[in-house]
Write a protein that holds these residues in place. Sequence first.
Motif, PDB file in Angstrom:
ATOM      1  N   SER A  96       0.513  -1.024   0.037  1.00 22.83           N
ATOM      2  CA  SER A  96       0.247  -0.163   0.034  1.00 22.83           C
ATOM      3  C   SER A  96       1.236   1.087  -0.259  1.00 22.83           C
ATOM      4  CB  SER A  96      -1.271  -0.312   1.217  1.00 22.83           C
ATOM      5  OG  SER A  96      -2.318  -0.738   1.288  1.00 22.83           O
TER       6      SER A  96
ATOM      7  N   ASP B 137      -6.086  -0.515  -4.263  1.00 24.41           N
ATOM      8  CA  ASP B 137      -5.404  -1.131  -3.328  1.00 24.41           C
ATOM      9  C   ASP B 137      -6.118  -2.287  -2.845  1.00 24.41           C
ATOM     10  OD1 ASP B 137      -4.166  -2.176  -0.957  1.00 24.41           O
ATOM     11  OD2 ASP B 137      -3.349  -0.254  -0.779  1.00 24.41           O
ATOM     12  N   GLU B 138      -6.495  -3.733  -3.466  1.00 30.14           N
ATOM     13  CA  GLU B 138      -7.176  -4.851  -2.027  1.00 30.14           C
ATOM     14  C   GLU B 138      -8.604  -4.125  -2.311  1.00 30.14           C
ATOM     15  OE1 GLU B 138      -6.024  -6.570   0.775  1.00 30.14           O
ATOM     16  OE2 GLU B 138      -3.895  -5.823   1.137  1.00 30.14           O
TER      17      GLU B 138
HETATM   18 MG   LIG Z   1      -2.038  -2.998   2.137  1.00 30.02          MG
END
Ligand SMILES: [Mg+2]
Lengths: 243, 234
Positions: free
Chosen positions: A50, A161-162
Motif C-alpha cells: 500500500s 489497493d485490494e
Molecule cells: Mg495494504
Amino acid sequence: MREPGPPMLPLVLEGIGFSAGGRDILSGIDLVLEAGPRTVILGPNGAGKSVLMRICHGLLAPTSGRVLWSHRERPGEPRRQAMVFQRPVLLRRSVLGNLTFALAVVGVPHYEREARAVAALGRVGLAAHARRPARVLSGGEQQRLALARAWMLEPEVLFLDEPTANLDPGAVREIEAIVQSIHASGTKVVMVTHNLGQARRLGDEVVFLDRGRIVERSAIDRFFRTPATAQADAFLKGELPWH
Amino acid sequence: MSTFGAVFGEAFRLIGALDLALLDIVWLSLRVSLSAVLISTVVALPFGAALAVTRFPGRDALVVTVNALLGLPAVVVGLAIYLLLSRAGPLGTFGILFTPAAMVVAQAVLIFPLIAALARQAVADAWREYAEQMRSLGAGPVASSLALLHDLRFSLVTIVLAAFGRAIAEVGAVMIVGGNIDGVTRVMTTAIALETSKGDLPLALGLGIVLLGIVLLLNVGAHLLKERAQRHHA
Ligand SMILES: [Mg+2]
Ligand SMILES: Nc1ncnc2c1ncn2[C@@H]1O[C@H](COP(=O)(O)OP(=O)(O)O)[C@@H](O)[C@H]1O
C-alpha cells in the motif's frame, strides 16, 4: 474525452525508499511500469504494497529515490491517474452527486456533468441507484461507485489497493468484470490483491514485494508455475490453501 | 405581585396577551442574534474548515488561539467593541454605537471563536477519512473544505444553534454596546436584568420564559433534523 496530452507512462521508480519511525518500510525499489499489461502487486501483509502504491500515486513522498513519470502532472491540472482504495470514501450526497463532484473538481463544465455521470453509472450497473444516498449502498455497490468515479475521468493509470477485500463472491465477480472493462478501454491497471485467484484472472504480470523490497517480477503464469525465489515460493505455498 | 404564583400568572398573561412591549423586545432579540449568527457563520465555517485541511506556518498557534477564545467573556467583547466603535475609536466614524448594528457586531465577534473552533474540530476529524481520496481526485483545499462542510452539514447545524443560544442569552456585550435604550436597543436579556432590578418581575419572567422557549424549540428542531439525516444517509 481524455485530454490528448503526451502519455504519462512509463512510470519509472528509481531507488525508492520509505522509512518512518526509524524503520525502513521500502528500500531500493527500482521499477518500470509500462502502458498495457495489467500489473498485480503481491506480497505478505505489511510488505509495503500500500505504501508503494501511495508513493506511485503521489499521496506519500518517498524518503529517498525518485518517482519519474514520462509526463509529469502539474499542480492544478486535472489528474490523469486515479486510485481506488480498499474502503471507498464516498461523500454524503447522492450516488450521482458523488460523480458530478469529481467532474467539477477536474473542471468539467456544469452542463456536461450529469450526462457523463449517468453514463458512468450505467457502465458499472448503478444507473437505477443514481438518486440514492451513496452511503446507504452495499459494500460492493459502494466499490462499484468508486470504480465509476475513477473510470469516468478516463485515467491513463488506475491504482487499485485490494478493491475486493471483505466483499462477497458475487460482488467480487462484478468488480473484476469492471476492472477488465477499464483495462479494455485503454487504462493501465495496477492492482494489489490478497486473492491469488483474482491475481491470476486479472493480472498479466506480477511484482512480488517482501519486507519492503521487490523480490521478483515476472509474467503471471511463470510466477505461479515456477516462482524464481524462495520467498515467492513460500508465499504461494502459504497463501494457496485459503484461496 | 407579592406571591410567587401571581408573578407566574401575570408573566403568562403577558405572553398570552401578546403584550406589545414584550413582543418588540423579543423581535429585536431575534433580529440581532440571527443576524450575528448569520454573519459569523458565513465567515467562521470556511475559516474553521481551512484551519483543518491546510498546513501553513503559524497554523497551530492560530488553532490554539481560536480554542482559547471559546470562553471569551461577553463583557470583555462588549468593552472591546465599545472602544472600537466609540466616537474616538478607530471605527467611530460609522456612528453605530448604541444601535442594533453595534449589538450585531458584538455578538458576531463573541460567537465567532465558538463556531470556528467547533467546526475546525469536526472537519479535522472527518478529514482523516477524506484526505487521501480528496487528493487522489485532485481536489484542492477550497473544494475539499466545501465538500467536507457539506458532508458535515447536520453536525454544523448543531454548532450554529449552540452559537445562537450563546448569542441570544448573553447580556454583557449587548448591554455595553447597545446601552439598553427602551424601544431601540433593549433586548430580552438586558430587559430581564433591568426589569428585575426595577421590581417588574412578571415582565422579566415572561421574557425569561420566552427566551427559554426559543432555545428549547431550536434544539428540538436541530435534534429532529439530525435524526432524519442520519437515517437517510446511514
Ligand atoms: Mg495494504
Ligand atoms: N503513511 C505511513 N507512514 C508510515 N508508515 C506507514 C504508513 N503506511 C503504512 N505504514 C507502515 O508500513 C508498513 C507496510 O504497510 P503497507 O504498505 O500498508 O503493507 P501492505 O503490504 O500490507 O499493504 C506497515 O508496517 C505500516 O504500519
